[in-house]
Motif scaffolding. Structure first.
Motif, PDB file in Angstrom:
ATOM      1  N   THR A  24       0.761  -1.285   0.010  1.00 51.19           N
ATOM      2  CA  THR A  24      -0.074   0.047   0.091  1.00 51.19           C
ATOM      3  C   THR A  24       0.903   1.232   0.046  1.00 51.19           C
ATOM      4  O   THR A  24       2.019   1.299   0.595  1.00 51.19           O
ATOM      5  CB  THR A  24      -1.044   0.154   1.227  1.00 51.19           C
ATOM      6  N   PRO A  25       0.385   2.323  -0.704  1.00 53.05           N
ATOM      7  CA  PRO A  25       1.200   3.454  -0.501  1.00 53.05           C
ATOM      8  C   PRO A  25       1.149   4.173   0.533  1.00 53.05           C
ATOM      9  O   PRO A  25       0.199   4.082   1.579  1.00 53.05           O
ATOM     10  CB  PRO A  25       0.374   4.479  -1.755  1.00 53.05           C
ATOM     11  N   ALA A  26       2.209   4.789   0.902  1.00 59.87           N
ATOM     12  CA  ALA A  26       2.317   5.418   2.279  1.00 59.87           C
ATOM     13  C   ALA A  26       1.193   6.542   2.793  1.00 59.87           C
ATOM     14  O   ALA A  26       0.826   7.104   1.787  1.00 59.87           O
ATOM     15  CB  ALA A  26       3.801   6.246   2.568  1.00 59.87           C
ATOM     16  N   GLY A  27       0.606   6.369   3.793  1.00 52.61           N
ATOM     17  CA  GLY A  27      -0.390   7.428   4.176  1.00 52.61           C
ATOM     18  C   GLY A  27      -1.807   7.042   3.696  1.00 52.61           C
ATOM     19  O   GLY A  27      -2.703   8.031   3.733  1.00 52.61           O
ATOM     20  N   ARG A  28      -2.084   5.998   3.099  1.00 51.12           N
ATOM     21  CA  ARG A  28      -3.391   5.529   2.380  1.00 51.12           C
ATOM     22  C   ARG A  28      -3.572   4.338   2.193  1.00 51.12           C
ATOM     23  O   ARG A  28      -2.660   3.470   2.723  1.00 51.12           O
ATOM     24  CB  ARG A  28      -3.608   6.456   1.230  1.00 51.12           C
ATOM     25  N   GLY A  29      -4.990   3.875   1.876  1.00 49.87           N
ATOM     26  CA  GLY A  29      -5.111   2.766   1.661  1.00 49.87           C
ATOM     27  C   GLY A  29      -4.604   1.902   0.539  1.00 49.87           C
ATOM     28  O   GLY A  29      -3.779   2.355  -0.233  1.00 49.87           O
ATOM     29  N   SER A  30      -5.046   0.824  -0.001  1.00 48.88           N
ATOM     30  CA  SER A  30      -4.593   0.137  -1.175  1.00 48.88           C
ATOM     31  C   SER A  30      -4.769   0.725  -2.408  1.00 48.88           C
ATOM     32  O   SER A  30      -5.766   1.586  -2.564  1.00 48.88           O
ATOM     33  CB  SER A  30      -5.293  -1.277  -1.153  1.00 48.88           C
ATOM     34  N   TYR A  31      -3.999   0.426  -3.306  1.00 44.50           N
ATOM     35  CA  TYR A  31      -4.212   0.951  -4.980  1.00 44.50           C
ATOM     36  C   TYR A  31      -5.547   0.431  -5.161  1.00 44.50           C
ATOM     37  O   TYR A  31      -5.996  -0.651  -4.875  1.00 44.50           O
ATOM     38  CB  TYR A  31      -3.142   0.487  -5.491  1.00 44.50           C
ATOM     39  N   SER A  32      -6.120   1.262  -6.242  1.00 43.31           N
ATOM     40  CA  SER A  32      -7.370   0.404  -6.885  1.00 43.31           C
ATOM     41  C   SER A  32      -6.713  -0.086  -8.004  1.00 43.31           C
ATOM     42  O   SER A  32      -5.493   0.102  -8.733  1.00 43.31           O
ATOM     43  CB  SER A  32      -8.085   1.783  -7.279  1.00 43.31           C
ATOM     44  N   VAL A  36      -3.489   0.815 -10.889  1.00 39.29           N
ATOM     45  CA  VAL A  36      -2.516  -0.169 -11.189  1.00 39.29           C
ATOM     46  C   VAL A  36      -2.324  -0.543 -12.699  1.00 39.29           C
ATOM     47  O   VAL A  36      -1.630  -0.292 -13.363  1.00 39.29           O
ATOM     48  CB  VAL A  36      -2.687  -1.717 -10.447  1.00 39.29           C
ATOM     49  N   ALA A  37      -3.611  -0.404 -12.947  1.00 40.53           N
ATOM     50  CA  ALA A  37      -3.903  -0.674 -14.693  1.00 40.53           C
ATOM     51  C   ALA A  37      -3.385   0.561 -15.471  1.00 40.53           C
ATOM     52  O   ALA A  37      -2.518   0.303 -16.347  1.00 40.53           O
ATOM     53  CB  ALA A  37      -5.257  -0.773 -14.942  1.00 40.53           C
ATOM     54  N   ARG A  38      -3.450   1.840 -15.011  1.00 42.91           N
ATOM     55  CA  ARG A  38      -2.914   2.744 -15.446  1.00 42.91           C
ATOM     56  C   ARG A  38      -1.524   2.976 -15.519  1.00 42.91           C
ATOM     57  O   ARG A  38      -0.886   3.275 -16.638  1.00 42.91           O
ATOM     58  CB  ARG A  38      -3.432   4.191 -14.962  1.00 42.91           C
ATOM     59  N   GLU A  39      -0.654   2.645 -14.466  1.00 47.58           N
ATOM     60  CA  GLU A  39       0.646   2.324 -14.179  1.00 47.58           C
ATOM     61  C   GLU A  39       1.330   1.333 -15.062  1.00 47.58           C
ATOM     62  O   GLU A  39       2.394   1.498 -15.871  1.00 47.58           O
ATOM     63  CB  GLU A  39       1.213   2.250 -12.779  1.00 47.58           C
ATOM     64  N   HIS A  67       1.519  -9.772 -18.887  1.00 47.46           N
ATOM     65  CA  HIS A  67       0.597  -8.962 -17.952  1.00 47.46           C
ATOM     66  C   HIS A  67       1.155  -9.440 -16.576  1.00 47.46           C
ATOM     67  O   HIS A  67       0.957  -8.549 -15.594  1.00 47.46           O
ATOM     68  CB  HIS A  67      -0.839  -9.623 -18.030  1.00 47.46           C
ATOM     69  N   LEU A  68       1.584 -10.816 -16.439  1.00 46.12           N
ATOM     70  CA  LEU A  68       2.044 -11.153 -14.932  1.00 46.12           C
ATOM     71  C   LEU A  68       3.535 -10.448 -14.786  1.00 46.12           C
ATOM     72  O   LEU A  68       3.555  -9.930 -13.697  1.00 46.12           O
ATOM     73  CB  LEU A  68       2.360 -12.550 -14.984  1.00 46.12           C
ATOM     74  N   GLU A  69       4.191  -9.899 -15.882  1.00 45.32           N
ATOM     75  CA  GLU A  69       5.403  -9.444 -15.679  1.00 45.32           C
ATOM     76  C   GLU A  69       4.981  -7.818 -15.344  1.00 45.32           C
ATOM     77  O   GLU A  69       5.971  -7.213 -14.512  1.00 45.32           O
ATOM     78  CB  GLU A  69       6.242  -9.216 -16.902  1.00 45.32           C
ATOM     79  N   GLY A  70       4.264  -7.340 -15.922  1.00 39.01           N
ATOM     80  CA  GLY A  70       3.649  -6.100 -15.418  1.00 39.01           C
ATOM     81  C   GLY A  70       3.155  -5.803 -14.250  1.00 39.01           C
ATOM     82  O   GLY A  70       3.567  -5.022 -13.490  1.00 39.01           O
ATOM     83  N   LEU A  71       2.347  -6.873 -13.748  1.00 40.44           N
ATOM     84  CA  LEU A  71       1.794  -6.912 -12.488  1.00 40.44           C
ATOM     85  C   LEU A  71       3.202  -6.918 -11.482  1.00 40.44           C
ATOM     86  O   LEU A  71       3.126  -6.338 -10.377  1.00 40.44           O
ATOM     87  CB  LEU A  71       0.939  -7.767 -12.091  1.00 40.44           C
ATOM     88  N   ALA A  72       4.011  -7.764 -11.759  1.00 43.02           N
ATOM     89  CA  ALA A  72       5.296  -8.004 -10.898  1.00 43.02           C
ATOM     90  C   ALA A  72       5.904  -6.779 -10.720  1.00 43.02           C
ATOM     91  O   ALA A  72       6.427  -6.295  -9.623  1.00 43.02           O
ATOM     92  CB  ALA A  72       5.838  -9.288 -11.407  1.00 43.02           C
ATOM     93  N   ARG A  73       6.191  -6.300 -11.881  1.00 45.17           N
ATOM     94  CA  ARG A  73       6.905  -4.818 -11.927  1.00 45.17           C
ATOM     95  C   ARG A  73       6.382  -3.943 -10.840  1.00 45.17           C
ATOM     96  O   ARG A  73       7.144  -3.192 -10.162  1.00 45.17           O
ATOM     97  CB  ARG A  73       7.279  -4.590 -13.481  1.00 45.17           C
ATOM     98  N   PHE A  74       5.085  -3.822 -11.056  1.00 45.99           N
ATOM     99  CA  PHE A  74       4.431  -2.638 -10.682  1.00 45.99           C
ATOM    100  C   PHE A  74       4.534  -2.903  -8.725  1.00 45.99           C
ATOM    101  O   PHE A  74       4.848  -1.953  -8.318  1.00 45.99           O
ATOM    102  CB  PHE A  74       2.651  -2.804 -10.887  1.00 45.99           C
ATOM    103  N   PHE A  75       4.344  -4.111  -8.767  1.00 48.69           N
ATOM    104  CA  PHE A  75       4.343  -4.530  -7.033  1.00 48.69           C
ATOM    105  C   PHE A  75       5.868  -4.737  -6.651  1.00 48.69           C
ATOM    106  O   PHE A  75       6.076  -4.968  -5.410  1.00 48.69           O
ATOM    107  CB  PHE A  75       3.404  -5.608  -6.685  1.00 48.69           C
ATOM    108  N   GLY A  76       6.805  -4.735  -7.480  1.00 42.19           N
ATOM    109  CA  GLY A  76       8.310  -4.953  -7.071  1.00 42.19           C
ATOM    110  C   GLY A  76       8.393  -6.368  -6.634  1.00 42.19           C
ATOM    111  O   GLY A  76       9.279  -6.591  -5.681  1.00 42.19           O
ATOM    112  N   VAL A  77       7.855  -7.343  -7.240  1.00 45.55           N
ATOM    113  CA  VAL A  77       8.281  -8.577  -6.893  1.00 45.55           C
ATOM    114  C   VAL A  77       8.608  -9.334  -8.297  1.00 45.55           C
ATOM    115  O   VAL A  77       8.290  -8.958  -9.306  1.00 45.55           O
ATOM    116  CB  VAL A  77       7.207  -9.456  -6.277  1.00 45.55           C
ATOM    117  N   PRO A  78       9.406 -10.489  -8.128  1.00 48.30           N
ATOM    118  CA  PRO A  78       9.835 -11.142  -9.381  1.00 48.30           C
ATOM    119  C   PRO A  78       8.414 -12.007  -9.873  1.00 48.30           C
ATOM    120  O   PRO A  78       7.697 -12.239  -9.157  1.00 48.30           O
ATOM    121  CB  PRO A  78      10.818 -12.368  -8.648  1.00 48.30           C
TER     122      PRO A  78
END
Length: 148
Positions: A24-32, A36-39, A67-78
């Motif tokens: 989650t981003p600092a100071g707020r709730g989860s990403y929508s 995530v799709a925009r990023e 798509h999985l690579e994009g999601l992984a990159r967004f969340f900073g996981v392999p």
């Protein structure tokens, strides 16, 4: 792989939901899903919020590798987070540690230990383990206690 502490099981939707809950981003709730799709789309991998929503709900379970690579990159996981249970488990342990370190109470306690001797740190670790036992918490969420 399951546990009661909001860790995912082996399916894609559970793993993806765990990332949304943990990262989650600092100071707020989860990403929508739209954020995530925009990023991900801006990074060159077109994906819609509704498709991510379907993945999270388990109504789609065979996304493209891109798509999985994009999601992984967004969340900073392999990308292997979604395929390899050992990687998933290791990443989830790191996420649990990061969540704990975000807690201001944990930060204050950790900062108060700076400069203490090895012997004192060991004693504090033992006290913490005893309190966890008294409160019925079996094990440290980041894994078994390491020697201090």
């Amino acid at each position: 792989m399951t546990d009661s502490e909001n860790r995912p099981t082996n399916n894609l939707s559970s793993k993806l939901n765990h990332l949304f809950a943990s990262m989650t981003p600092a100071g707020r709730g989860s990403y929508s899903v739209e954020e995530v799709a925009r990023e991900i789309t801006a990074s060159g991998v077109p994906i819609s919020g509704s498709y991510i929503w379907l993945l999270r709900k388990g109504q789609r379970d065979n996304p493209t590798l891109r798509h999985l690579e994009g999601l992984a990159r967004f969340f900073g996981v392999p990308p292997t987070y979604f395929f390899d249970d050992e990687v998933t488990q290791a990443v989830n342990s790191e996420l649990a540690l990061l969540r704990a370190l975000r807690d201001t109470h944990v930060q204050k306690i950790a900062l108060r230990t700076v400069g203490l001797s090895e012997r004192s740190l060991h004693s504090i670790g033992e006290v913490i383990e005893r309190v966890r036992e008294l409160e019925g918490i079996d094990q440290d969420p980041a894994g078994p206690p390491a020697p201090l």
